[in-house]
Design a protein around this motif. Sequence first.
Motif, short mmCIF file in Angstrom:
data_model
loop_
_atom_site.label_atom_id
_atom_site.label_comp_id
_atom_site.label_asym_id
_atom_site.label_seq_id
_atom_site.Cartn_x
_atom_site.Cartn_y
_atom_site.Cartn_z
N ALA A 28 13.80 17.50 2.68
CA ALA A 28 13.44 17.48 4.09
C ALA A 28 12.89 16.14 4.52
CB ALA A 28 12.40 18.57 4.39
N HIS A 29 12.41 15.33 3.56
CA HIS A 29 11.73 14.10 3.92
C HIS A 29 12.42 12.85 3.43
CE1 HIS A 29 8.51 16.68 5.18
NE2 HIS A 29 8.38 17.17 3.97
N VAL A 30 13.24 12.93 2.40
CA VAL A 30 13.83 11.74 1.80
C VAL A 30 15.28 11.63 2.23
CG1 VAL A 30 14.30 10.51 -0.33
CG2 VAL A 30 12.28 11.97 -0.16
N PRO A 31 15.63 10.64 3.08
CA PRO A 31 17.00 10.55 3.59
C PRO A 31 18.05 10.52 2.51
CG PRO A 31 15.54 9.07 4.80
CD PRO A 31 14.74 9.62 3.65
N GLU A 75 6.35 0.13 6.70
CA GLU A 75 7.27 1.24 6.94
C GLU A 75 6.68 2.55 6.43
OE1 GLU A 75 11.83 2.68 5.85
OE2 GLU A 75 11.01 0.82 5.02
N VAL A 76 6.87 3.60 7.21
CA VAL A 76 6.57 4.96 6.74
C VAL A 76 7.72 5.39 5.85
CG1 VAL A 76 6.11 7.34 7.41
CG2 VAL A 76 5.32 5.47 8.88
N LEU A 77 7.41 5.74 4.61
CA LEU A 77 8.47 6.01 3.64
C LEU A 77 8.93 7.46 3.60
CD1 LEU A 77 7.33 3.78 0.63
CD2 LEU A 77 8.85 3.23 2.53
N ALA A 78 8.09 8.37 4.05
CA ALA A 78 8.45 9.79 4.01
C ALA A 78 7.55 10.58 4.95
CB ALA A 78 8.35 10.35 2.58
N VAL A 81 0.87 -1.18 0.00
CA VAL A 81 0.00 0.00 0.00
C VAL A 81 0.91 1.23 0.00
CG1 VAL A 81 -1.80 1.29 1.22
CG2 VAL A 81 -1.80 -1.22 1.30
N GLY A 82 0.69 2.13 -0.93
CA GLY A 82 1.53 3.32 -1.00
C GLY A 82 3.00 2.99 -1.16
N LEU A 83 3.29 1.92 -1.89
CA LEU A 83 4.66 1.45 -2.16
C LEU A 83 5.35 0.87 -0.93
CD1 LEU A 83 5.94 4.31 -4.48
CD2 LEU A 83 5.04 2.09 -5.17
N SER A 84 4.63 0.75 0.17
CA SER A 84 5.20 0.20 1.40
C SER A 84 4.64 -1.20 1.63
CB SER A 84 4.86 1.11 2.58
OG SER A 84 5.37 0.58 3.79
N PRO A 85 5.45 -2.24 1.45
CA PRO A 85 4.95 -3.62 1.52
C PRO A 85 4.91 -4.18 2.93
CG PRO A 85 7.24 -3.64 0.90
CD PRO A 85 6.86 -2.19 1.04
N THR A 86 4.16 -5.25 3.11
CA THR A 86 4.13 -5.99 4.36
C THR A 86 3.63 -7.39 4.08
OG1 THR A 86 3.45 -5.93 6.68
CG2 THR A 86 1.76 -5.41 5.04
N ILE A 87 3.66 -8.23 5.09
CA ILE A 87 3.07 -9.56 5.03
C ILE A 87 1.77 -9.52 5.82
CG2 ILE A 87 3.37 -12.00 5.60
CD1 ILE A 87 5.26 -11.09 3.46
N TRP A 123 4.81 17.65 -1.09
CA TRP A 123 4.73 16.19 -1.16
C TRP A 123 6.06 15.60 -1.61
CZ3 TRP A 123 1.56 12.80 0.76
CH2 TRP A 123 1.52 11.50 0.24
N ALA A 124 6.50 14.54 -0.94
CA ALA A 124 7.81 13.98 -1.26
C ALA A 124 7.82 12.47 -1.14
CB ALA A 124 8.86 14.57 -0.31
N TRP A 125 6.71 11.80 -1.48
CA TRP A 125 6.69 10.34 -1.43
C TRP A 125 7.55 9.77 -2.54
CZ3 TRP A 125 4.83 8.82 2.93
CH2 TRP A 125 4.60 7.47 3.16
N PRO A 126 8.21 8.64 -2.30
CA PRO A 126 9.07 8.06 -3.36
C PRO A 126 8.28 7.77 -4.62
CG PRO A 126 9.48 7.00 -1.25
CD PRO A 126 8.28 7.89 -1.05
#
Length: 392
Positions: free
Chosen positions: A199-202, A171-174, A134-140, A387-390
Motif C-alpha cells: 500500500a505504501h511502496v510504489p 523526500e517522503v519515502l513511504a 535522515v530516515g534514509l531520505s537525503p538532502t543538502i 510499517w513499510a519504510w524502505p
Amino acid sequence: MSKRYINMKITELYIYPIKSLGPLPVQRARLLRESVEHDRRFMLLKVQPDGAYSQSPRHDLRCYSINVLTENIQITYFPECALFHQRLDGSDIVVAYRVPSPPIFTPETPEQQTELRVPLAPKLEDRELVEVSVGLSPTIAYRMGYPYDQWFTGCFGFEAILVYIGDKGREVLAHKPRDHYLWRQQQPRQNGWISSITAHVPSLGGGGSERNKKKNEPDQLTFNDIAPFLVTSRASLRDVSKRLPKGEDMDIRRFRPNIVVDDDTGSSDSDKLVAWEEDYWGELSVTQRTGGEHRLALTANCGRCVSINVDLDKGRPSEGESGIVLKKLMADRRVDEGNKYAPVFGRYAFLAPPREGERERDDDNVVEIAVGDEIHVTKRLDYRDSWAWPKY
C-alpha cells in the motif's frame, strides 16, 4: 474497533526548531505540507577529534560534506540534547543550556552560561553545503558556521556543527497520504503484512503511479524523521503512567509530539478517549475556534526507541522504573506487524489531500491550529497500519 463519536480537543502543541533539542510548547501553530512552521529546520552534527566528521553504524546517520562524513546528533544517542531549551524571540530562536547535577563533563565552559540566538531565516549566500540523511531520505543543508558551531561545541564538550535546511527539502519515502488513500479506495482489504507494505511502496504496487506523480507535487519534509507531524493521545499517556510506581507520571515531552489530544472536559464516560484508540485513526478533522475545518491524514504508527527513557532534567537515561519505560511498553505495545520490535505510541500525520472530486484550495497548504481547538475522528480503520519504510 467500534465507531463512536468523541468530543476531543488539542491540549498541547510542540515544535522543535533545532532537531532533538528540548521541545518548545506553543499555543498556536501553522501546519505546512512539510512540517509545523519552524519545526526541525535546523540540525546538529558531530565532528570527530581528528577533524573528520564521524560515521555511525547505529542507524541512518551517514552524512557528507565536501570531503568528510558526519553523524547526526539525535537524542536517542545523545541524551544530553534534552539539556538545551529553545524559545522564539521575534525572528530568532534563543537556545540555552542548563548544566545538570552532576554535570555531563567538567570543567564547565563559558558557553554553558550564555544564550545563543539563531535566526529563523538565515541568509544562505556563501554557506558551505553539507549532505545530510535522515530516515534514509537525503538532502543538502547549509552549514551555519561561527559563532553557532563554537557555542554548541562548548556546551556538548565535543566538536559540533549546526546546519539549516533552508530552501531544500527531503523526500517522503513511504506512507504518503495520496498513495495511502488511493490504495484503500482501489484495493479490497487483505490480511497480512504484505498487503500493507504494498500500500505504501510504489515498487511493490501501491499508489504512486506515473499519472499521480505528475498530478501531485512531491511530498517534502524538513529534518523530521518520517512525516510532517506526530499526533499523540493523553489517554494513552495515562496508561503509560499506570506502569510506573505510584506518584510518578510519564512526561508527554519524552515522546516528542507535535499535537497532543484528549477528550473534552465534562464528557460522559461513553465519550471518554480510550487508551490506544488512536491506533485505528485514519483521519482527524480540526475545527478551529474561528470556524474553519481542516483534515489530517494519519498513515503510520510511531515505533519507539530508548529516547523515551531519557531524564529530561539530567540529560541521561532515567534511573528507576522511568528508565525502563521502553521495556515496559515492549510487553504489549509491539502491535505493528511491519515494525515488530518497536512499541507503538502515537501516529504520524500529514495534511490530508482533497477528497475525490474536490479541488485543492490555497488554504489546504497552510493550516492554523491552536490549543483548545476541537478535533474529531472522521475516518477509522478496522485494522492497524503496517510499517513499510524502505530497508537499509
